[in-house]
Design an enzyme around this catalytic site. Structure first.
Site, PDB file in Angstrom:
ATOM      1  N   ASP A   1      -4.405  -6.089  -8.346  1.00 30.28           N
ATOM      2  CA  ASP A   1      -4.720  -5.398  -7.107  1.00 30.28           C
ATOM      3  C   ASP A   1      -4.913  -3.918  -7.451  1.00 30.28           C
ATOM      4  O   ASP A   1      -4.695  -3.487  -8.597  1.00 30.28           O
ATOM      5  CB  ASP A   1      -3.599  -5.617  -6.087  1.00 30.28           C
ATOM      6  CG  ASP A   1      -4.071  -5.498  -4.641  1.00 30.28           C
ATOM      7  OD1 ASP A   1      -5.161  -4.933  -4.410  1.00 30.28           O
ATOM      8  OD2 ASP A   1      -3.365  -5.970  -3.743  1.00 30.28           O
TER       9      ASP A   1
ATOM     10  N   HIS B   1       0.831  -1.203   0.000  1.00 32.39           N
ATOM     11  CA  HIS B   1       0.000   0.000   0.000  1.00 32.39           C
ATOM     12  C   HIS B   1       0.870   1.260   0.000  1.00 32.39           C
ATOM     13  O   HIS B   1       0.424   2.330  -0.426  1.00 32.39           O
ATOM     14  CB  HIS B   1      -0.925   0.016   1.213  1.00 32.39           C
ATOM     15  CG  HIS B   1      -1.987  -1.034   1.168  1.00 32.39           C
ATOM     16  ND1 HIS B   1      -1.787  -2.310   1.643  1.00 32.39           N
ATOM     17  CD2 HIS B   1      -3.262  -1.006   0.693  1.00 32.39           C
ATOM     18  CE1 HIS B   1      -2.899  -3.025   1.463  1.00 32.39           C
ATOM     19  NE2 HIS B   1      -3.796  -2.254   0.887  1.00 32.39           N
TER      20      HIS B   1
END
Length: 364
Positions: free
Chosen positions: A256, A184
Protein backbone atom coordinates in the site's frame (compact mmCIF):
# COMPACT_ATOMS: atom_id res chain seq x y z
CA UNK A 1 22.76 -8.34 -21.53
CA UNK A 2 21.27 -7.59 -18.11
CA UNK A 3 19.63 -4.22 -17.59
CA UNK A 4 21.59 -1.59 -15.65
CA UNK A 5 20.89 -1.66 -11.92
CA UNK A 6 19.02 1.67 -11.93
CA UNK A 7 16.66 0.44 -14.64
CA UNK A 8 15.92 -2.78 -12.77
CA UNK A 9 15.25 -1.07 -9.47
CA UNK A 10 13.04 1.62 -11.02
CA UNK A 11 10.56 -1.05 -12.03
CA UNK A 12 9.67 -1.53 -8.36
CA UNK A 13 8.01 1.90 -8.22
CA UNK A 14 4.39 2.73 -8.94
CA UNK A 15 4.34 6.49 -8.58
CA UNK A 16 1.95 9.40 -8.88
CA UNK A 17 2.03 13.00 -10.02
CA UNK A 18 0.00 16.12 -9.28
CA UNK A 19 -1.61 17.25 -12.55
CA UNK A 20 -3.62 16.14 -15.56
CA UNK A 21 -0.57 15.38 -17.66
CA UNK A 22 2.50 13.42 -16.60
CA UNK A 23 4.86 15.81 -14.87
CA UNK A 24 8.27 16.73 -16.24
CA UNK A 25 9.82 15.38 -13.03
CA UNK A 26 8.22 11.96 -13.36
CA UNK A 27 9.25 11.73 -17.00
CA UNK A 28 12.83 12.52 -15.97
CA UNK A 29 12.67 9.85 -13.26
CA UNK A 30 11.41 7.34 -15.82
CA UNK A 31 14.23 8.16 -18.24
CA UNK A 32 16.80 7.56 -15.51
CA UNK A 33 15.27 4.57 -13.75
CA UNK A 34 12.48 3.08 -15.87
CA UNK A 35 9.23 2.82 -13.88
CA UNK A 36 6.93 -0.05 -12.98
CA UNK A 37 3.75 1.96 -13.19
CA UNK A 38 1.71 5.04 -12.40
CA UNK A 39 -1.37 5.44 -10.21
CA UNK A 40 -4.13 7.89 -11.08
CA UNK A 41 -6.12 9.90 -8.55
CA UNK A 42 -9.09 12.24 -8.88
CA UNK A 43 -6.61 15.12 -9.19
CA UNK A 44 -5.41 13.60 -12.47
CA UNK A 45 -8.86 13.16 -14.02
CA UNK A 46 -10.81 15.69 -16.08
CA UNK A 47 -12.68 13.81 -18.82
CA UNK A 48 -12.59 10.39 -20.53
CA UNK A 49 -10.66 11.68 -23.55
CA UNK A 50 -8.07 13.29 -21.28
CA UNK A 51 -7.72 10.10 -19.19
CA UNK A 52 -7.17 8.06 -22.35
CA UNK A 53 -4.36 10.40 -23.47
CA UNK A 54 -2.92 10.42 -19.96
CA UNK A 55 -2.97 6.61 -19.78
CA UNK A 56 -0.87 6.46 -22.95
CA UNK A 57 1.62 8.88 -21.39
CA UNK A 58 1.76 6.77 -18.24
CA UNK A 59 2.25 3.48 -20.09
CA UNK A 60 5.20 5.06 -21.93
CA UNK A 61 6.99 5.65 -18.60
CA UNK A 62 8.04 2.00 -18.77
CA UNK A 63 11.11 1.41 -20.91
CA UNK A 64 11.69 -2.33 -20.60
CA UNK A 65 7.92 -2.99 -20.61
CA UNK A 66 4.86 -0.74 -20.57
CA UNK A 67 4.19 0.74 -17.16
CA UNK A 68 1.03 -0.23 -15.30
CA UNK A 69 -1.71 2.37 -15.56
CA UNK A 70 -3.45 1.82 -12.25
CA UNK A 71 -6.32 3.28 -10.26
CA UNK A 72 -8.39 2.73 -7.12
CA UNK A 73 -11.80 2.15 -8.69
CA UNK A 74 -13.68 0.10 -6.13
CA UNK A 75 -17.06 1.82 -6.10
CA UNK A 76 -18.65 3.81 -3.30
CA UNK A 77 -16.36 6.32 -1.59
CA UNK A 78 -13.20 4.95 -3.21
CA UNK A 79 -13.59 5.78 -6.87
CA UNK A 80 -11.23 8.09 -8.77
CA UNK A 81 -13.28 8.09 -11.98
CA UNK A 82 -16.58 9.92 -11.44
CA UNK A 83 -19.29 11.08 -13.86
CA UNK A 84 -19.57 10.66 -16.79
CA UNK A 85 -18.12 7.27 -15.74
CA UNK A 86 -20.66 5.03 -14.03
CA UNK A 87 -20.94 5.91 -10.34
CA UNK A 88 -20.93 2.57 -8.55
CA UNK A 89 -22.42 2.08 -5.09
CA UNK A 90 -20.25 0.62 -2.30
CA UNK A 91 -19.33 -3.04 -2.52
CA UNK A 92 -21.36 -3.90 0.58
CA UNK A 93 -24.38 -3.80 -1.73
CA UNK A 94 -23.11 -6.91 -3.52
CA UNK A 95 -22.77 -8.74 -0.22
CA UNK A 96 -26.32 -7.82 0.77
CA UNK A 97 -27.60 -8.91 -2.63
CA UNK A 98 -25.71 -12.20 -2.33
CA UNK A 99 -25.85 -12.58 -6.10
CA UNK A 100 -22.70 -13.87 -7.80
CA UNK A 101 -24.09 -13.04 -11.24
CA UNK A 102 -24.68 -9.43 -10.21
CA UNK A 103 -21.07 -9.25 -9.01
CA UNK A 104 -19.91 -10.59 -12.37
CA UNK A 105 -22.06 -8.10 -14.31
CA UNK A 106 -20.67 -5.27 -12.19
CA UNK A 107 -17.07 -6.38 -12.78
CA UNK A 108 -17.64 -6.78 -16.52
CA UNK A 109 -19.06 -3.26 -16.80
CA UNK A 110 -16.30 -1.82 -14.63
CA UNK A 111 -13.65 -3.50 -16.78
CA UNK A 112 -15.22 -2.15 -19.98
CA UNK A 113 -14.97 1.44 -18.77
CA UNK A 114 -11.44 1.03 -17.45
CA UNK A 115 -10.25 -0.56 -20.70
CA UNK A 116 -11.87 2.22 -22.72
CA UNK A 117 -9.58 4.80 -21.12
CA UNK A 118 -6.41 2.70 -21.01
CA UNK A 119 -6.35 1.62 -17.35
CA UNK A 120 -4.68 -1.78 -16.99
CA UNK A 121 -4.61 -2.45 -13.20
CA UNK A 122 -7.46 -1.82 -10.76
CA UNK A 123 -6.81 -1.95 -7.00
CA UNK A 124 -9.93 -4.01 -6.40
CA UNK A 125 -11.57 -5.98 -4.95
CA UNK A 126 -11.29 -5.30 -1.23
CA UNK A 127 -10.99 -8.71 0.44
CA UNK A 128 -11.15 -7.45 4.01
CA UNK A 129 -14.08 -8.76 6.06
CA UNK A 130 -16.24 -6.17 7.80
CA UNK A 131 -16.17 -7.80 11.23
CA UNK A 132 -15.72 -4.55 13.19
CA UNK A 133 -18.59 -2.02 12.88
CA UNK A 134 -16.28 0.70 14.29
CA UNK A 135 -13.73 0.25 11.51
CA UNK A 136 -13.19 3.79 10.11
CA UNK A 137 -11.43 2.88 6.87
CA UNK A 138 -13.03 -0.33 5.52
CA UNK A 139 -16.73 -0.26 6.41
CA UNK A 140 -18.94 -0.53 3.34
CA UNK A 141 -15.89 -0.98 1.11
CA UNK A 142 -15.97 -4.62 2.26
CA UNK A 143 -18.15 -7.04 0.37
CA UNK A 144 -19.61 -8.63 3.50
CA UNK A 145 -19.12 -9.45 7.16
CA UNK A 146 -18.65 -13.20 6.63
CA UNK A 147 -15.50 -14.75 5.23
CA UNK A 148 -17.30 -17.17 2.92
CA UNK A 149 -19.32 -14.38 1.28
CA UNK A 150 -16.27 -12.15 0.75
CA UNK A 151 -14.33 -15.11 -0.64
CA UNK A 152 -17.05 -16.11 -3.09
CA UNK A 153 -17.89 -12.63 -4.37
CA UNK A 154 -14.27 -11.50 -4.38
CA UNK A 155 -13.24 -14.46 -6.52
CA UNK A 156 -16.08 -13.72 -8.94
CA UNK A 157 -14.92 -10.11 -9.32
CA UNK A 158 -11.28 -11.15 -9.77
CA UNK A 159 -12.11 -13.72 -12.42
CA UNK A 160 -14.39 -11.38 -14.36
CA UNK A 161 -12.10 -8.34 -14.29
CA UNK A 162 -9.19 -10.44 -15.48
CA UNK A 163 -11.19 -12.32 -18.10
CA UNK A 164 -11.98 -8.86 -19.52
CA UNK A 165 -8.30 -7.89 -19.55
CA UNK A 166 -7.95 -5.81 -16.36
CA UNK A 167 -5.42 -6.98 -13.75
CA UNK A 168 -7.11 -7.20 -10.35
CA UNK A 169 -5.64 -6.55 -6.91
CA UNK A 170 -6.89 -8.25 -3.73
CA UNK A 171 -6.40 -6.04 -0.70
CA UNK A 172 -5.35 -5.61 2.12
CA UNK A 173 -3.35 -8.67 3.28
CA UNK A 174 -3.33 -10.08 5.97
CA UNK A 175 -6.69 -8.36 6.61
CA UNK A 176 -7.74 -4.83 7.60
CA UNK A 177 -11.36 -5.60 8.42
CA UNK A 178 -11.16 -5.94 12.19
CA UNK A 179 -9.35 -2.73 13.09
CA UNK A 180 -10.47 0.41 14.88
CA UNK A 181 -7.85 2.76 13.42
CA UNK A 182 -7.31 4.17 9.92
CA UNK A 183 -3.88 3.32 8.52
CA UNK A 184 -3.86 6.60 6.59
CA UNK A 185 -3.31 8.30 9.97
CA UNK A 186 -1.97 5.71 12.45
CA UNK A 187 -0.88 2.09 12.70
CA UNK A 188 -3.88 -0.20 13.34
CA UNK A 189 -3.56 -3.26 15.54
CA UNK A 190 -4.95 -6.69 14.68
CA UNK A 191 -4.95 -8.81 17.83
CA UNK A 192 -6.21 -12.17 16.57
CA UNK A 193 -4.19 -15.36 17.01
CA UNK A 194 -2.86 -17.16 13.93
CA UNK A 195 -5.61 -19.80 14.09
CA UNK A 196 -8.35 -17.19 13.76
CA UNK A 197 -6.48 -15.36 10.97
CA UNK A 198 -6.11 -18.56 8.98
CA UNK A 199 -9.76 -19.46 9.41
CA UNK A 200 -11.30 -16.03 8.78
CA UNK A 201 -9.08 -13.22 7.46
CA UNK A 202 -7.03 -15.36 5.07
CA UNK A 203 -10.04 -17.14 3.51
CA UNK A 204 -10.88 -14.49 0.86
CA UNK A 205 -7.22 -14.24 -0.12
CA UNK A 206 -7.01 -18.01 -0.57
CA UNK A 207 -10.06 -17.82 -2.85
CA UNK A 208 -8.56 -14.95 -4.86
CA UNK A 209 -5.27 -16.84 -5.22
CA UNK A 210 -7.19 -19.88 -6.49
CA UNK A 211 -8.92 -17.54 -8.95
CA UNK A 212 -5.52 -16.40 -10.30
CA UNK A 213 -5.49 -12.85 -8.92
CA UNK A 214 -2.69 -10.90 -10.61
CA UNK A 215 -1.68 -8.78 -7.63
CA UNK A 216 -2.24 -8.62 -3.87
CA UNK A 217 -1.73 -5.46 -1.80
CA UNK A 218 -0.37 -5.55 1.72
CA UNK A 219 -1.94 -3.82 4.73
CA UNK A 220 -0.18 -1.35 6.99
CA UNK A 221 -1.34 -3.13 10.14
CA UNK A 222 0.54 -4.59 13.08
CA UNK A 223 -0.34 -8.20 13.83
CA UNK A 224 1.64 -9.16 16.95
CA UNK A 225 0.78 -12.85 16.66
CA UNK A 226 2.59 -12.88 13.32
CA UNK A 227 5.26 -10.22 13.87
CA UNK A 228 5.54 -8.23 17.07
CA UNK A 229 7.73 -5.50 15.63
CA UNK A 230 7.02 -4.72 11.99
CA UNK A 231 3.82 -3.73 10.18
CA UNK A 232 2.67 -6.39 7.73
CA UNK A 233 3.95 -4.49 4.67
CA UNK A 234 7.48 -4.49 6.09
CA UNK A 235 7.38 -7.96 7.64
CA UNK A 236 9.19 -10.81 5.92
CA UNK A 237 7.30 -13.22 8.19
CA UNK A 238 3.97 -11.96 6.83
CA UNK A 239 4.78 -11.20 3.17
CA UNK A 240 7.19 -14.01 2.35
CA UNK A 241 6.55 -16.48 5.14
CA UNK A 242 2.76 -16.49 5.01
CA UNK A 243 1.52 -14.96 1.74
CA UNK A 244 4.25 -16.38 -0.48
CA UNK A 245 5.14 -19.68 1.20
CA UNK A 246 2.15 -20.71 3.32
CA UNK A 247 -0.59 -19.53 0.94
CA UNK A 248 1.55 -20.32 -2.13
CA UNK A 249 0.86 -17.01 -3.85
CA UNK A 250 3.03 -16.72 -6.95
CA UNK A 251 1.76 -13.40 -8.31
CA UNK A 252 2.81 -9.79 -7.76
CA UNK A 253 2.77 -8.42 -4.21
CA UNK A 254 2.39 -4.65 -3.92
CA UNK A 255 2.74 -2.44 -0.89
CA UNK A 256 0.00 0.00 0.00
CA UNK A 257 1.10 3.65 -0.20
CA UNK A 258 4.31 3.97 1.82
CA UNK A 259 3.52 7.60 2.62
CA UNK A 260 0.51 6.65 4.75
CA UNK A 261 1.05 7.64 8.38
CA UNK A 262 0.87 4.03 9.61
CA UNK A 263 4.31 3.65 8.01
CA UNK A 264 5.63 7.20 7.63
CA UNK A 265 5.23 8.15 11.30
CA UNK A 266 7.81 5.52 12.22
CA UNK A 267 9.92 5.02 9.08
CA UNK A 268 11.32 7.39 6.49
CA UNK A 269 9.77 6.51 3.14
CA UNK A 270 13.09 5.55 1.46
CA UNK A 271 13.94 3.23 4.35
CA UNK A 272 10.44 1.73 4.22
CA UNK A 273 10.87 1.14 0.48
CA UNK A 274 13.95 -1.00 1.10
CA UNK A 275 12.22 -2.87 3.93
CA UNK A 276 9.12 -3.55 1.80
CA UNK A 277 11.09 -5.05 -1.09
CA UNK A 278 13.27 -6.99 1.35
CA UNK A 279 10.14 -8.33 3.06
CA UNK A 280 8.89 -9.74 -0.24
CA UNK A 281 6.91 -6.98 -1.94
CA UNK A 282 7.51 -6.84 -5.69
CA UNK A 283 6.41 -3.25 -6.07
CA UNK A 284 5.76 -0.22 -3.88
CA UNK A 285 3.24 2.58 -4.13
CA UNK A 286 4.37 6.15 -3.36
CA UNK A 287 1.33 8.28 -3.93
CA UNK A 288 1.65 11.93 -2.83
CA UNK A 289 3.22 13.03 -6.10
CA UNK A 290 6.39 14.18 -4.32
CA UNK A 291 9.03 13.29 -6.90
CA UNK A 292 11.92 13.98 -4.48
CA UNK A 293 10.59 11.22 -2.21
CA UNK A 294 10.15 8.85 -5.15
CA UNK A 295 13.70 9.51 -6.35
CA UNK A 296 15.12 9.15 -2.83
CA UNK A 297 13.35 5.81 -2.44
CA UNK A 298 14.87 4.47 -5.65
CA UNK A 299 18.30 5.73 -4.61
CA UNK A 300 17.83 3.96 -1.27
CA UNK A 301 17.19 0.69 -3.12
CA UNK A 302 20.39 1.19 -5.11
CA UNK A 303 22.44 1.80 -1.97
CA UNK A 304 20.86 -1.20 -0.26
CA UNK A 305 21.88 -3.47 -3.16
CA UNK A 306 25.37 -1.99 -3.36
CA UNK A 307 25.82 -2.53 0.39
CA UNK A 308 24.37 -6.06 0.14
CA UNK A 309 21.51 -5.23 2.53
CA UNK A 310 19.09 -6.05 -0.29
CA UNK A 311 20.00 -9.15 -2.24
CA UNK A 312 19.96 -9.07 -6.03
CA UNK A 313 18.21 -12.44 -5.99
CA UNK A 314 15.25 -10.71 -4.26
CA UNK A 315 15.30 -7.90 -6.84
CA UNK A 316 15.41 -10.33 -9.75
CA UNK A 317 12.61 -12.44 -8.27
CA UNK A 318 10.42 -9.34 -8.00
CA UNK A 319 11.19 -8.29 -11.57
CA UNK A 320 10.39 -11.78 -12.85
CA UNK A 321 6.94 -11.63 -11.27
CA UNK A 322 6.27 -8.13 -12.59
CA UNK A 323 7.39 -9.16 -16.07
CA UNK A 324 5.17 -12.25 -16.04
CA UNK A 325 2.11 -10.24 -14.99
CA UNK A 326 2.75 -7.59 -17.62
CA UNK A 327 3.12 -10.21 -20.32
CA UNK A 328 -0.24 -11.61 -19.22
CA UNK A 329 -2.15 -8.33 -19.19
CA UNK A 330 -0.27 -5.73 -21.21
CA UNK A 331 0.82 -7.60 -24.33
CA UNK A 332 -2.62 -7.23 -25.91
CA UNK A 333 -2.67 -3.46 -25.25
CA UNK A 334 0.54 -2.73 -27.15
CA UNK A 335 -0.35 -1.33 -30.54
CA UNK A 336 -4.08 -1.65 -29.93
CA UNK A 337 -6.14 1.13 -31.48
CA UNK A 338 -7.75 3.22 -28.72
CA UNK A 339 -11.36 4.33 -28.84
CA UNK A 340 -11.91 7.94 -29.74
CA UNK A 341 -14.62 10.53 -30.01
CA UNK A 342 -18.14 9.16 -30.10
CA UNK A 343 -17.04 5.54 -29.57
CA UNK A 344 -15.21 6.46 -26.38
CA UNK A 345 -18.10 8.50 -25.02
CA UNK A 346 -20.49 5.64 -25.83
CA UNK A 347 -18.36 3.21 -23.77
CA UNK A 348 -18.47 5.36 -20.63
CA UNK A 349 -21.50 5.45 -18.33
CA UNK A 350 -23.60 3.31 -20.65
CA UNK A 351 -27.27 2.89 -19.88
CA UNK A 352 -26.80 -0.83 -19.18
CA UNK A 353 -23.99 -0.01 -16.72
CA UNK A 354 -26.14 2.54 -14.91
CA UNK A 355 -28.89 -0.08 -14.71
CA UNK A 356 -26.50 -2.45 -12.94
CA UNK A 357 -25.51 0.34 -10.51
CA UNK A 358 -29.21 1.03 -9.87
CA UNK A 359 -29.81 -2.66 -9.19
CA UNK A 360 -26.94 -2.72 -6.71
CA UNK A 361 -28.21 0.47 -5.06
CA UNK A 362 -31.40 -1.29 -4.02
CA UNK A 363 -29.25 -2.95 -1.35
CA UNK A 364 -27.81 0.22 0.18
Amino acid sequence: MPLPLRRRLGQHLIGSFPGRTVSVELRALAREFDLGGAILFARNVEAPEQVLDLAAECAALGVEAPAWVSVDQEGGRVARLREPFTVWPPMATLGRAGDDKLAERFARALAAELKAVGVTLDYAPVLDIHTNPKNPVIGDRALADKAADVARLGAAIVQTLQREGIAACGKHFPGHGDTSADSHFELPLVEHPPERLREVEFAPFRAAIAAGVATIMTAHVLVPSLDEQRPATLSKRVVTGILRHELHYDGVILSDDLEMKAIAKEYAVPAAAVMAIEAGCDGMLICSGDHATQAASLEALIHAVEEDRLRMTRVEDALKRQRRAKERFLTSTVGARPLSGRALRAAIGREEHRAIADEMSQFL
